[in-house]
Design an enzyme around this catalytic site. Structure first.
Site, PDB file in Angstrom:
ATOM      1  N   ARG A 230       0.836  -1.198   0.000  1.00  0.00           N
ATOM      2  CA  ARG A 230       0.000   0.000   0.000  1.00  0.00           C
ATOM      3  C   ARG A 230       0.870   1.247   0.000  1.00  0.00           C
ATOM      4  O   ARG A 230       1.909   1.286   0.681  1.00  0.00           O
ATOM      5  CB  ARG A 230      -0.894   0.035   1.252  1.00  0.00           C
ATOM      6  CG  ARG A 230      -2.193  -0.729   1.085  1.00  0.00           C
ATOM      7  CD  ARG A 230      -3.100  -0.016   0.075  1.00  0.00           C
ATOM      8  NE  ARG A 230      -4.288  -0.766  -0.264  1.00  0.00           N
ATOM      9  CZ  ARG A 230      -4.390  -1.678  -1.245  1.00  0.00           C
ATOM     10  NH1 ARG A 230      -3.359  -1.983  -1.994  1.00  0.00           N
ATOM     11  NH2 ARG A 230      -5.539  -2.269  -1.495  1.00  0.00           N
ATOM     12  N   GLU A 259      -2.487   8.245  -5.703  1.00  0.00           N
ATOM     13  CA  GLU A 259      -2.657   7.507  -6.962  1.00  0.00           C
ATOM     14  C   GLU A 259      -3.773   8.150  -7.768  1.00  0.00           C
ATOM     15  O   GLU A 259      -4.849   8.387  -7.194  1.00  0.00           O
ATOM     16  CB  GLU A 259      -2.984   6.044  -6.680  1.00  0.00           C
ATOM     17  CG  GLU A 259      -1.815   5.311  -6.033  1.00  0.00           C
ATOM     18  CD  GLU A 259      -2.067   3.810  -5.813  1.00  0.00           C
ATOM     19  OE1 GLU A 259      -3.036   3.267  -6.364  1.00  0.00           O
ATOM     20  OE2 GLU A 259      -1.275   3.200  -5.075  1.00  0.00           O
ATOM     21  N   HIS A 278       0.049   0.503  -9.855  1.00  0.00           N
ATOM     22  CA  HIS A 278      -0.823  -0.370  -9.051  1.00  0.00           C
ATOM     23  C   HIS A 278      -1.308  -1.575  -9.876  1.00  0.00           C
ATOM     24  O   HIS A 278      -2.509  -1.786 -10.056  1.00  0.00           O
ATOM     25  CB  HIS A 278      -2.014   0.435  -8.493  1.00  0.00           C
ATOM     26  CG  HIS A 278      -2.590  -0.192  -7.248  1.00  0.00           C
ATOM     27  ND1 HIS A 278      -3.113   0.529  -6.210  1.00  0.00           N
ATOM     28  CD2 HIS A 278      -2.736  -1.496  -6.869  1.00  0.00           C
ATOM     29  CE1 HIS A 278      -3.548  -0.279  -5.264  1.00  0.00           C
ATOM     30  NE2 HIS A 278      -3.328  -1.517  -5.649  1.00  0.00           N
TER      31      HIS A 278
END
Ligand SMILES: NC(=O)c1ccc[n+]([C@@H]2O[C@H](COP(=O)([O-])OP(=O)(O)OC[C@H]3O[C@@H](n4cnc5c(N)ncnc54)[C@H](O)[C@@H]3O)[C@@H](O)[C@H]2O)c1
Ligand SMILES: O=C(O)CC[C@@H](O)C(=O)O
Length: 526
Positions: A230, A259, A278
């Site tokens: 994360r 993000e 990601h």
């Protein structure tokens, strides 16, 4: 017919399952205000990591019964807000484990062999074999932070590649780590010894900026770090500085504090940094797995059946849950409390059902106790469905006993946790109105309701000690809401239980234990 909104791209197989029981609208890339405007029409919302389900969206979802996260992390859902509104939040705890583990391993090898930059160089017409000399991982030390599902798979593959494995996970037993082929060590030692460090932990208040300037400075200059867990577990600015100054050799990141990433000094660095957007869960197989897993649960809940991986609401038989609900809450609170008192790794949990409870079905109470105990490690990802298996995987032994003769309260529950730092026990009961009371702590009788911020001390019962502790807390601007002393004999050993209006600032516990007469102090957040 029910209506389901799918607001992030999911595999078609998920849409097909949902279509068996509902009208499905796939609308991706909605702005928050657009989602707020339409969410009121829907009974279920299915998302990936792209949609942020805030309290505002949940409030606007007046018909919502379930939110399904096609993936593991539910940190993009305001789970407490959903729980307050009785909305089930489900996820897919295992559907993308392999994908994420393989991505971390791919990142490690890409970083070692400079594959992304070498590829870009060849595609730009060059044939440069000098710049991209790499390093082997064979016989190197891999430090795994977080030895859960993904960390364990990374360990298995890395072991097969001939790497030596160190792991840091305060909630895993030494035996479990050894089974996986890892030597369990403290974080500092792992940081000092590892050639590669890979993070596989949830983002929690404790893990935010776990890797900061100070910890980066403990690593070898040749060390490389990988984060496919994360964003925010690594302080990205500190990381960029450490790489620029040669304090460490490189980093590979799949997840970021913000993000999409936007402006970042990491982007300006060369072959020593590998960045992906990601992609940990982005394999065809994982997307099929998570889509099926979550769509089936949404379908079941819309049909009135329980969900198997509910993050916030038990998946046990609804009738049993209804009857035992207040005691399950008691068990969960006591489990959470005793887990925090016991500190690090718990190896044994003794659960004693007392009084009327001794004749009851114990399994839901055991599960609820374990859910509470594991909350510190797993946060919202531990639920009534997975608590037992998660405890087993962590090597936590559970002993269950019954004592119908204890008659202090109609029914009470006694939990004793033994861990690497010692043993602590707490007993609790329910009052007539269903309110929870803590009735005994480490053998000392007390009578206090649990509260969000609590401080427990073990001290000698003597004049002036309460005043000194009160003044010390005051000097740190901590307000005491209530205080109670539990003792067996006058001027003997005693416990103090304080409910605080504010969380205790860092460093104050060591100040408290300097007060003459106070032997130990523990803080608990419920
Ligand atoms: N990049 C991606 O696309 C992607 C995909 C899947 C999962 N993830 C993330 O990967 C992470 C790991 O997932 P998992 O399925 O293995 O979870 P898991 O729950 O199986 O394992 C997490 C482990 O972290 C340990 N842990 C908790 N707090 C810790 C701490 N302070 N220090 C050290 N260890 C601690 C727990 O004991 C547990 O063993 C999660 O953050 C998840 O959201 C990312
Ligand atoms: O949905 C995704 O692609 C990411 C999922 C991943 O971060 C997870 O926590 O499962």
């Amino acid at each position: 017919m029910s209506k389901v909104l799918v607001s992030d791209p999911i595999d078609q197989v998920g849409v097909d399952i949902l279509s068996q029981v509902a009208t499905v609208d796939v609308k991706t890339g909605l702005k928050p205000e657009e989602l707020i405007e339409i969410i009121g029409e829907y009974d279920a919302l299915m998302i990936r990591s792209g949609t942020r389900v805030t309290q505002e969206i949940i409030e606007a979802g007046t018909q919502l019964k379930i939110i399904g996260r096609a993936g593991v992390g539910v940190d993009n859902v305001d789970v407490p807000a959903a729980t307050r509104k009785g909305i089930v939040v489900v996820n897919s705890p295992e559907g993308n484990t392999i994908a994420a583990a393989e991505h971390a391993l791919a990142m490690m090898l890409s970083l070692s062999r400079h594959i992304p930059d070498a590829n870009a160089s060849v595609k730009s017409g060059e044939w440069d074999r000098k710049t991209f000399v790499g390093a082997e991982v064979y016989k190197k030390t891999l430090g795994i932070v977080g030895l859960g599902k993904i960390g364990s798979h990374v360990a298995a593959v890395a072991k097969a590649m001939g790497m030596k494995l160190l792991a840091y996970d305060p909630f895993i037993s030494t035996e479990r780590a050894e089974q996986i082929g890892c030597q369990l060590v403290e974080l500092d030692l792992l940081l000092q010894q590892a050639d590669y460090i890979t993070l596989h932990i949830p983002k929690t208040p404790e893990t935010t900026h776990l890797i900061n300037t100070e910890r980066l400075s403990k690593m070898k200059p040749s060390a490389r770090i990988i984060n496919c867990a994360r964003g925010g577990i690594i302080d990205e600015e500190a990381l960029a500085v450490a790489i620029k100054e040669g304090k460490i050799s490189g980093a590979a990141l799949d997840v970021f504090e913000k993000e999409p990433i936007g402006e970042s000094s990491l982007k300006a660095l060369g072959k020593e940094v590998v960045l992906t957007p990601h992609l940990g869960a982005s394999t065809t197989e994982a997307q099929v797995n998570v889509a099926i897993d979550v769509a089936e649960q949404i379908r079941d809940v819309l049909l009135g059946l329980p969900a198997r991986s509910a993050v916030n609401i038990p998946g046990l038989n609804p009738d049993v849950i209804e009857e035992l609900k207040p005691y399950m809450q008691l068990a969960e609170t006591l489990g959470n409390l005793v887990g925090q008192l016991a500190g690090g790794r718990v190896e044994l949990l003794n659960i004693r059902l007392q009084g009327e409870l001794a004749t009851n079905r114990s399994q839901p109470l055991v599960v609820a106790s374990l859910k509470g105990l594991l909350y510190k490690a797993l946060r919202e990802r531990v639920n009534y469905v997975n608590a037992s298996i998660e405890a087993k995987e962590r090597g936590i032994r559970v002993i269950e006993t019954r004592d119908a003769a204890v008659q202090d309260y109609a029914g009470s529950l006694h939990l004793e946790a033994t861990g690497s730092l010692g043993t602590h026990a707490v007993t609790g009961a329910l009052l007539g109105d269903g309110e929870i009371r803590l009735t005994n702590l480490d053998g000392f009788p007390i009578n206090v309701p649990p509260s969000q911020h609590m401080l427990f001390t073990l001290h000698r019962d003597m004049p002036g000690i309460i005043g000194k502790l009160g003044s010390l807390l005051g000097s740190f601007n901590v307000n005491i809401a209530s205080m109670q002393v539990g003792r067996k004999i006058v001027r003997g050993d005693a416990v103090m239980v304080l409910s605080l209006d504010d969380p205790l600032p860092d460093g104050i516990l060591s100040e408290i234990t300097k007060v003459p007469g106070i032997r130990d102090a523990y803080t608990v957040t419920l």
